[in-house]
Design an enzyme around this catalytic site. Sequence first.
Site, mmCIF file in Angstrom:
data_model
loop_
_atom_site.group_PDB
_atom_site.id
_atom_site.type_symbol
_atom_site.label_atom_id
_atom_site.label_comp_id
_atom_site.label_asym_id
_atom_site.label_seq_id
_atom_site.Cartn_x
_atom_site.Cartn_y
_atom_site.Cartn_z
ATOM 1 N N LYS A 13 0.848 -1.209 0.000
ATOM 2 C CA LYS A 13 0.000 0.000 0.000
ATOM 3 C C LYS A 13 0.882 1.258 0.000
ATOM 4 O O LYS A 13 0.652 2.191 -0.764
ATOM 5 C CB LYS A 13 -0.922 0.023 1.233
ATOM 6 C CG LYS A 13 -1.831 -1.183 1.352
ATOM 7 C CD LYS A 13 -2.747 -1.094 2.565
ATOM 8 C CE LYS A 13 -2.017 -1.138 3.898
ATOM 9 N NZ LYS A 13 -1.298 -2.417 4.165
ATOM 10 N N ARG A 88 -9.711 1.051 8.608
ATOM 11 C CA ARG A 88 -9.426 -0.352 8.919
ATOM 12 C C ARG A 88 -10.651 -1.048 9.500
ATOM 13 O O ARG A 88 -10.651 -2.255 9.636
ATOM 14 C CB ARG A 88 -8.354 -0.444 10.012
ATOM 15 C CG ARG A 88 -6.960 -0.039 9.647
ATOM 16 C CD ARG A 88 -6.237 -1.141 8.922
ATOM 17 N NE ARG A 88 -4.949 -1.514 9.421
ATOM 18 C CZ ARG A 88 -3.791 -0.936 9.138
ATOM 19 N NH1 ARG A 88 -3.750 0.152 8.410
ATOM 20 N NH2 ARG A 88 -2.662 -1.425 9.581
ATOM 21 N N ARG A 130 11.759 -5.764 4.458
ATOM 22 C CA ARG A 130 11.548 -4.307 4.358
ATOM 23 C C ARG A 130 12.544 -3.540 5.231
ATOM 24 O O ARG A 130 12.767 -3.882 6.385
ATOM 25 C CB ARG A 130 10.127 -3.946 4.788
ATOM 26 C CG ARG A 130 9.952 -2.429 4.907
ATOM 27 C CD ARG A 130 8.531 -1.995 5.074
ATOM 28 N NE ARG A 130 7.830 -2.698 6.114
ATOM 29 C CZ ARG A 130 6.513 -2.695 6.255
ATOM 30 N NH1 ARG A 130 5.774 -2.031 5.392
ATOM 31 N NH2 ARG A 130 5.952 -3.353 7.228
ATOM 32 N N ARG A 163 11.153 -1.914 11.076
ATOM 33 C CA ARG A 163 10.096 -1.482 11.993
ATOM 34 C C ARG A 163 9.935 -2.457 13.153
ATOM 35 O O ARG A 163 10.027 -3.670 12.965
ATOM 36 C CB ARG A 163 8.765 -1.375 11.226
ATOM 37 C CG ARG A 163 8.528 -0.005 10.673
ATOM 38 C CD ARG A 163 7.403 0.062 9.689
ATOM 39 N NE ARG A 163 6.161 -0.587 10.085
ATOM 40 C CZ ARG A 163 5.066 -0.600 9.339
ATOM 41 N NH1 ARG A 163 5.053 0.014 8.164
ATOM 42 N NH2 ARG A 163 3.975 -1.209 9.743
ATOM 43 N N ARG A 174 -0.816 -9.114 13.160
ATOM 44 C CA ARG A 174 -1.358 -8.120 12.219
ATOM 45 C C ARG A 174 -2.150 -8.811 11.099
ATOM 46 O O ARG A 174 -3.186 -8.317 10.667
ATOM 47 C CB ARG A 174 -0.217 -7.276 11.629
ATOM 48 C CG ARG A 174 0.322 -6.262 12.641
ATOM 49 C CD ARG A 174 1.695 -5.735 12.259
ATOM 50 N NE ARG A 174 1.739 -5.056 10.984
ATOM 51 C CZ ARG A 174 2.865 -4.816 10.302
ATOM 52 N NH1 ARG A 174 4.028 -5.212 10.791
ATOM 53 N NH2 ARG A 174 2.821 -4.180 9.162
HETATM 54 P P1 AP5 Z 1 4.883 -1.640 1.798
HETATM 55 O O1 AP5 Z 1 4.592 -0.750 0.625
HETATM 56 O O2 AP5 Z 1 5.572 -1.066 2.978
HETATM 57 O O3 AP5 Z 1 3.559 -2.386 2.256
HETATM 58 P P2 AP5 Z 1 2.335 -1.833 3.128
HETATM 59 O O4 AP5 Z 1 1.098 -2.486 2.603
HETATM 60 O O5 AP5 Z 1 2.343 -0.328 3.164
HETATM 61 O O6 AP5 Z 1 2.744 -2.470 4.507
HETATM 62 P P3 AP5 Z 1 2.577 -1.970 6.011
HETATM 63 O O7 AP5 Z 1 3.258 -3.026 6.852
HETATM 64 O O8 AP5 Z 1 3.018 -0.560 6.176
HETATM 65 O O9 AP5 Z 1 1.055 -2.077 6.207
HETATM 66 P P4 AP5 Z 1 0.276 -2.110 7.520
HETATM 67 O O10 AP5 Z 1 -1.097 -1.823 7.031
HETATM 68 O O11 AP5 Z 1 0.402 -3.324 8.352
HETATM 69 O O12 AP5 Z 1 1.015 -1.001 8.394
HETATM 70 P P5 AP5 Z 1 0.561 0.425 8.885
HETATM 71 O O13 AP5 Z 1 1.774 1.245 8.940
HETATM 72 O O14 AP5 Z 1 -0.623 0.938 8.156
HETATM 73 O O15 AP5 Z 1 5.721 -2.884 1.232
HETATM 74 C C1 AP5 Z 1 6.272 -3.845 2.099
HETATM 75 C C2 AP5 Z 1 7.643 -4.292 1.559
HETATM 76 O O16 AP5 Z 1 7.446 -4.975 0.326
HETATM 77 C C3 AP5 Z 1 8.619 -3.153 1.268
HETATM 78 O O17 AP5 Z 1 9.925 -3.564 1.575
HETATM 79 C C4 AP5 Z 1 8.488 -2.937 -0.232
HETATM 80 O O18 AP5 Z 1 9.702 -2.453 -0.797
HETATM 81 C C5 AP5 Z 1 8.164 -4.336 -0.731
HETATM 82 N N1 AP5 Z 1 7.291 -4.341 -1.888
HETATM 83 C C6 AP5 Z 1 6.262 -3.499 -2.159
HETATM 84 N N2 AP5 Z 1 5.661 -3.829 -3.315
HETATM 85 C C7 AP5 Z 1 6.324 -4.911 -3.770
HETATM 86 C C8 AP5 Z 1 6.180 -5.725 -4.927
HETATM 87 N N3 AP5 Z 1 5.222 -5.492 -5.832
HETATM 88 N N4 AP5 Z 1 7.029 -6.767 -5.088
HETATM 89 C C9 AP5 Z 1 7.986 -7.013 -4.167
HETATM 90 N N5 AP5 Z 1 8.183 -6.271 -3.055
HETATM 91 C C10 AP5 Z 1 7.358 -5.241 -2.861
HETATM 92 O O19 AP5 Z 1 0.042 0.092 10.370
HETATM 93 C C11 AP5 Z 1 0.936 -0.281 11.398
HETATM 94 C C12 AP5 Z 1 0.146 -0.367 12.705
HETATM 95 O O20 AP5 Z 1 -0.400 0.933 13.015
HETATM 96 C C13 AP5 Z 1 -1.068 -1.315 12.698
HETATM 97 O O21 AP5 Z 1 -0.706 -2.654 13.001
HETATM 98 C C14 AP5 Z 1 -1.948 -0.692 13.788
HETATM 99 O O22 AP5 Z 1 -1.467 -1.017 15.072
HETATM 100 C C15 AP5 Z 1 -1.726 0.799 13.561
HETATM 101 N N6 AP5 Z 1 -2.679 1.385 12.603
HETATM 102 C C16 AP5 Z 1 -2.394 1.946 11.385
HETATM 103 N N7 AP5 Z 1 -3.504 2.392 10.809
HETATM 104 C C17 AP5 Z 1 -4.532 2.108 11.654
HETATM 105 C C18 AP5 Z 1 -5.933 2.318 11.592
HETATM 106 N N8 AP5 Z 1 -6.517 2.905 10.509
HETATM 107 N N9 AP5 Z 1 -6.686 1.902 12.647
HETATM 108 C C19 AP5 Z 1 -6.122 1.324 13.730
HETATM 109 N N10 AP5 Z 1 -4.795 1.084 13.852
HETATM 110 C C20 AP5 Z 1 -4.003 1.490 12.811
#
Ligand code: AP5
Length: 227
Positions: A13, A88, A130, A163, A174
């Site tokens: 994402k 979410r 990552r 992270r 997660r």
């Molecule tokens: P990346 O682009 O970082 O993936 P992502 O989907 O953004 O992954 P996240 O881990 O950030 O998602 P998340 O939803 O768990 O975390 P968030 O920060 O929102 O890609 C991942 C890796 O793959 C990278 O190394 C990239 O280079 C590689 N890659 C990308 N595309 C690729 C491809 N096509 N092929 C190969 N490799 C590729 O949330 C973290 C925490 O915050 C949650 O657990 C929760 O506690 C809290 N939180 C966040 N938002 C909320 C909410 N709305 N409500 C409640 N709690 C929340």
Amino acid sequence: MRVVLLGPPGAGKGTQARMLEKRLKVPQVASGDLLRAGVRSRTALGVEAKRYMDKGALVPDELVLKLIEERLKQPDAAAGFILDGFPRTVAQAETLTAMLTGDGHGPPYLDKVIAIIVPDDEIVKRISGRRTCKNCGAMYHLIYDPPRNHNLCNSCNGELYQRDDDAEDTVRMRLEVFAATMRPLFEYYGRAGLLSQIDGIGRPEEIQQRIVEALGDADATPKAPRG
Ligand code: AP5
């Protein structure tokens, strides 16, 4: 353009939102990044949120909604945004709908909700490799997109880090949270006629192309939110 990107942790994402940001000239608004900024600067909200993030649990809606509401009021989001990791829960989605329908811009309240679908085994590979720049936030992957210099950012030479919530146990949690919460959210946006599910396997550029094609389908027909 008002776009929402949904998908499991590590689906790409953030990677896709950053590419779309350049293409659409509207900002990425990532709830995880906003929360991590609060954690880094030790705001009261950040300290509270960290307790949940470290376990891989969702941060309570009221904390996240406060951050998002403030962020979407910033002038750079007036012309649109790419929401990454938000909403979410259905409660978050309903509040977002109310926020957007009540802001005077009128329908459609969102142009498209894109769900990036990636199987769990690929997610584990993506998350374990990552690395993120401490300085500018640029993202790398040790195998798929490695930095030129070991552990240093290509753009600003900042140090790369893993992270805290990318530890194996936390990732498992997660993924469980995602599995438990996404179906009602997909149904919510499916009923509103806004949801497109795209295959998240392939090179980032290929996935971006699928997203652009899905956005091309977004029409200007007003879509009333239905609970
Ligand atoms: P990346 O682009 O970082 O993936 P992502 O989907 O953004 O992954 P996240 O881990 O950030 O998602 P998340 O939803 O768990 O975390 P968030 O920060 O929102 O890609 C991942 C890796 O793959 C990278 O190394 C990239 O280079 C590689 N890659 C990308 N595309 C690729 C491809 N096509 N092929 C190969 N490799 C590729 O949330 C973290 C925490 O915050 C949650 O657990 C929760 O506690 C809290 N939180 C966040 N938002 C909320 C909410 N709305 N409500 C409640 N709690 C929340």
